[in-house]
Scaffold this motif. Structure first.
Motif, PDB file in Angstrom:
ATOM      1  N   LYS A 342       4.073   5.972   1.326  1.00  0.00           N
ATOM      2  CA  LYS A 342       4.089   4.543   1.012  1.00  0.00           C
ATOM      3  C   LYS A 342       2.738   3.894   1.348  1.00  0.00           C
ATOM      4  O   LYS A 342       2.269   3.009   0.629  1.00  0.00           O
ATOM      5  CB  LYS A 342       5.210   3.849   1.783  1.00  0.00           C
ATOM      6  N   GLU A 343       2.143   4.334   2.458  1.00  0.00           N
ATOM      7  CA  GLU A 343       0.859   3.748   2.854  1.00  0.00           C
ATOM      8  C   GLU A 343      -0.227   4.089   1.851  1.00  0.00           C
ATOM      9  O   GLU A 343      -1.087   3.248   1.531  1.00  0.00           O
ATOM     10  CB  GLU A 343       0.462   4.257   4.240  1.00  0.00           C
ATOM     11  N   ILE A 344      -0.226   5.313   1.330  1.00  0.00           N
ATOM     12  CA  ILE A 344      -1.245   5.706   0.351  1.00  0.00           C
ATOM     13  C   ILE A 344      -0.999   4.993  -0.973  1.00  0.00           C
ATOM     14  O   ILE A 344      -1.945   4.633  -1.689  1.00  0.00           O
ATOM     15  CB  ILE A 344      -1.260   7.240   0.186  1.00  0.00           C
ATOM     16  N   SER A 345       0.263   4.745  -1.309  1.00  0.00           N
ATOM     17  CA  SER A 345       0.560   3.932  -2.497  1.00  0.00           C
ATOM     18  C   SER A 345       0.020   2.521  -2.311  1.00  0.00           C
ATOM     19  O   SER A 345      -0.541   1.924  -3.251  1.00  0.00           O
ATOM     20  CB  SER A 345       2.075   3.883  -2.732  1.00  0.00           C
ATOM     21  N   SER A 346       0.156   1.987  -1.100  1.00  0.00           N
ATOM     22  CA  SER A 346      -0.410   0.669  -0.803  1.00  0.00           C
ATOM     23  C   SER A 346      -1.936   0.718  -0.880  1.00  0.00           C
ATOM     24  O   SER A 346      -2.572  -0.224  -1.357  1.00  0.00           O
ATOM     25  CB  SER A 346       0.029   0.215   0.587  1.00  0.00           C
ATOM     26  N   GLN A 347      -2.533   1.821  -0.413  1.00  0.00           N
ATOM     27  CA  GLN A 347      -3.984   1.990  -0.508  1.00  0.00           C
ATOM     28  C   GLN A 347      -4.430   1.942  -1.963  1.00  0.00           C
ATOM     29  O   GLN A 347      -5.440   1.296  -2.298  1.00  0.00           O
ATOM     30  CB  GLN A 347      -4.402   3.327   0.121  1.00  0.00           C
ATOM     31  N   LEU A 348      -3.689   2.612  -2.841  1.00  0.00           N
ATOM     32  CA  LEU A 348      -4.023   2.601  -4.260  1.00  0.00           C
ATOM     33  C   LEU A 348      -3.923   1.190  -4.823  1.00  0.00           C
ATOM     34  O   LEU A 348      -4.793   0.731  -5.567  1.00  0.00           O
ATOM     35  CB  LEU A 348      -3.096   3.551  -5.019  1.00  0.00           C
ATOM     36  N   HIS A 349      -2.864   0.479  -4.430  1.00  0.00           N
ATOM     37  CA  HIS A 349      -2.669  -0.891  -4.909  1.00  0.00           C
ATOM     38  C   HIS A 349      -3.811  -1.802  -4.454  1.00  0.00           C
ATOM     39  O   HIS A 349      -4.387  -2.553  -5.261  1.00  0.00           O
ATOM     40  CB  HIS A 349      -1.332  -1.414  -4.389  1.00  0.00           C
ATOM     41  N   LEU A 350      -4.173  -1.729  -3.170  1.00  0.00           N
ATOM     42  CA  LEU A 350      -5.244  -2.567  -2.645  1.00  0.00           C
ATOM     43  C   LEU A 350      -6.597  -2.196  -3.267  1.00  0.00           C
ATOM     44  O   LEU A 350      -7.432  -3.076  -3.528  1.00  0.00           O
ATOM     45  CB  LEU A 350      -5.318  -2.432  -1.122  1.00  0.00           C
TER      46      LEU A 350
END
Length: 559
Positions: A342-350
């Motif tokens: 989930k954190e890496i998905s958030s990294q991609l989003h940001l």
């Protein structure tokens, strides 16, 4: 009685001089393209290199304010360290003294009309007959700007000569140096140009309205006053920009304080040792140079100390970017891996938000549809996400990954973990590539060549398509209930990867056709192809990272 027209003539001369300075700065910027930005960005790896970059760029550009504002932008973007930025600003102070020497030598030693009017005439003819070439247009503007510079100086000089003839200099009261220092600060703050103030000082000094001591004091004030432009540029900016702006103020005010204390010695050195008593105009130009060189000699070794103090004074509040791994214990691998995903998905989003804001994707998208309202559809975090924040987030993700690796993991957990870290690295590399080539792509959009502009728009469209595709897949992936990726997500990602390859082929084909039809110079094709290579590579990495994030093996199954 003093003729009122002399006053208007002085103001007209000042206006022409300022316009010439502005036109010269703009034409040199356009002629050099990105040269000055590259000089400041690349050749500031140390304090000494930064000092030289500041001197050279300001000596050519003839504007310490422009160079300093450019440095503020690089500091705010994290491209130049504060220590090296302070060195560039110090160098800019030395570089701007070249203007005083040009005015002092050419403006008062020769008959101005002999070269000012021919420069204006040649530049005007060039604008008419060479209008098809952007380069020759800017060269013509450069000639005109030099002509205006000296023509305005001539207006000021002749009007002040009449003023000097109407005033009994001996009857004027003698003001202390602090009054003239204040006058120099106010003049520079109003005109936003220390060079213009120096020109006024040299003109009035040449006509005998003020003496050498008063002129030198006004030069001190001009050096302090020029920091107003930099301070205004830092208002509302990041703490890093405020540190650089305040460093300029500290350097100028501290140097001015030291110089005021040493004024008797410096006056003796210039007037008696160098024998400029009979030529106070060149004496003031020398004073201007000695003033700034002395400041560099005194404060250059103290730059690291100054930077450290400013960093403690203007503390940067770093946003908390981690949402899922911050409170997840790595001792429970299954939960930790899920949080990491989930954190890496958030990294991609940001990262996508950061790239889109940098490239003005939101503005371009709404410009096409015409539906943009002020502040509408802009991401909440666009004002706080900087590239260094993304680097910090990536470091925190890797640190959490390392803590998970330190736990006893079975083979299935290890197989689930590795694709996630590859995805995180790919996201960071792609983001860095997009930011690195942003200046090059922006230059394509500012080019006068219509094909280069069309290629810029092609890049923007491809980036917007990538963002839309990735965000759609991420939204579908986050809403699914099964641990397995639906077949349509995998198929869609394969299709998106194929689209990236096709867009790359179409770009190369268009470039080849443009070269064949002589639509662009062959020297430009290398820039286009290099930018496209990094752009396509980054798009591939984004799609592959999303494949790694959405592919979830069944529990107990390794492949």
């Amino acid at each position: 009685m003093l003729d009122l027209m002399d006053g208007w003539k002085f103001l007209a001369g000042l206006g022409i001089f300022l316009f010439g300075m502005f036109m010269m700065e703009e034409s040199i910027k356009l002629l050099s393209g990105r040269s000055f930005k590259i000089l400041i960005r690349r050749y500031t790896g140390s304090r000494f290199k930064g000092l030289l970059a500041g001197i050279v760029s300001t000596a050519i550009l003839q504007s310490s304010s422009a160079v300093s504002l450019m440095v503020l932008a690089f500091v705010g973007a994290g491209l130049v360290t504060l220590v090296n930025a302070i060195a560039v600003i110090m160098g800019a102070k030395v570089g701007t003294t070249i203007t005083a020497w040009i005015v002092a030598v050419f403006g008062f030693k020769f008959k101005i009309e002999a070269f000012a009017l021919p420069l204006i005439g040649l530049g005007g003819v060039g604008l008419i007959f060479l209008s098809k070439s952007p380069r020759y247009i800017n060269i013509s503007k450069l000639l005109i700007s030099f002509g205006f510079l000296f023509h305005g100086l001539d207006f000021m000089k002749t009007s002040v000569e009449h003023l000097a003839g109407a005033i009994d200099i001996a009857a004027l009261p003698t003001f202390g140096p602090f009054v003239y220092i204040l006058a120099g600060i106010l003049l520079t703050a109003i005109m936003q140009s220390s060079s213009a103030t120096i020109a006024v000082v040299l003109t009035t000094l040449f006509s005998g309205i003020i003496d050498f001591q008063a002129g030198a004091a006004m030069v001190i004030g001009a050096n302090v006053g020029t920091t107003v432009t930099i301070l205004l540029g830092a208002i509302g900016g990041a703490p890093a920009k405020k540190r650089a702006a305040v460093s300029s103020l500290l350097f100028s005010t501290c140097t001015a304080t030291v110089m005021v204390i040493l004024l008797p010695f410096v006056f003796w050195l210039i007037l008696d040792v160098f024998a400029f008593t009979d030529n106070p105009v060149l004496g003031v130009a020398l004073f201007h140079t000695l003033f700034n060189v002395m400041g560099v000699i005194i404060f250059f070794p103290a730059i690291p100390f100054m930077a450290g103090r400013l960093e403690r004074l203007f503390v940067e509040k770093k946003p908390v970017l981690t949402k899922y791994i911050i409170n997840t214990p790595p001792e429970v691998p299954d939960a930790a891996i899920a949080a990491l995903r989930k954190e890496i998905s958030s990294q991609l989003h940001l990262s996508l938000i950061h790239i889109a804001v940098k490239y003005n994707i939101y503005r371009h998208a709404h410009r096409r549809t015409g539906t943009r309202k002020p502040g509408a559809n802009l991401p909440i975090m666009e004002t706080v996400i900087h590239y260094e924040d993304l680097e910090r987030l990536h470091a925190e993700i890797f640190a959490f990954y390392a803590r998970i690796q330190a736990q006893p993991l079975d083979e299935n957990e290890s197989m689930r973990l590795e694709p996630l870290m590859r995805a995180s690295r790919s996201i960071m590399n792609a983001t860095r590539n997009f930011i690195d080539i942003m200046g090059e792509i922006t230059d394509f959009g500012n080019d006068d060549n219509s094909f280069m502009q069309s290629m810029y728009q092609d890049f923007m469209n491809r980036l917007n398509h990538l963002k839309t595709r990735v965000e759609t897949v991420m939204a579908d992936d986050s809403s699914r209930t099964s641990d397995m990726a639906p077949p349509n997500i995998e198929n869609r990602l394969n299709s998106y990867f194929f689209n990236v390859e096709e867009e790359d082929k179409q770009f190369i084909k268009a470039c080849a056709g443009a070269v064949d039809k002589k639509m662009i110079r062959e020297t430009e094709i290398s820039r286009l192809l290099m930018a496209n290579r990094l752009f396509t590579q980054s798009c591939r990495m984004i799609i592959l990272s999303l494949q790694g994030l959405t592919r979830r093996p069944e529990p107990g199954k390794i492949s």
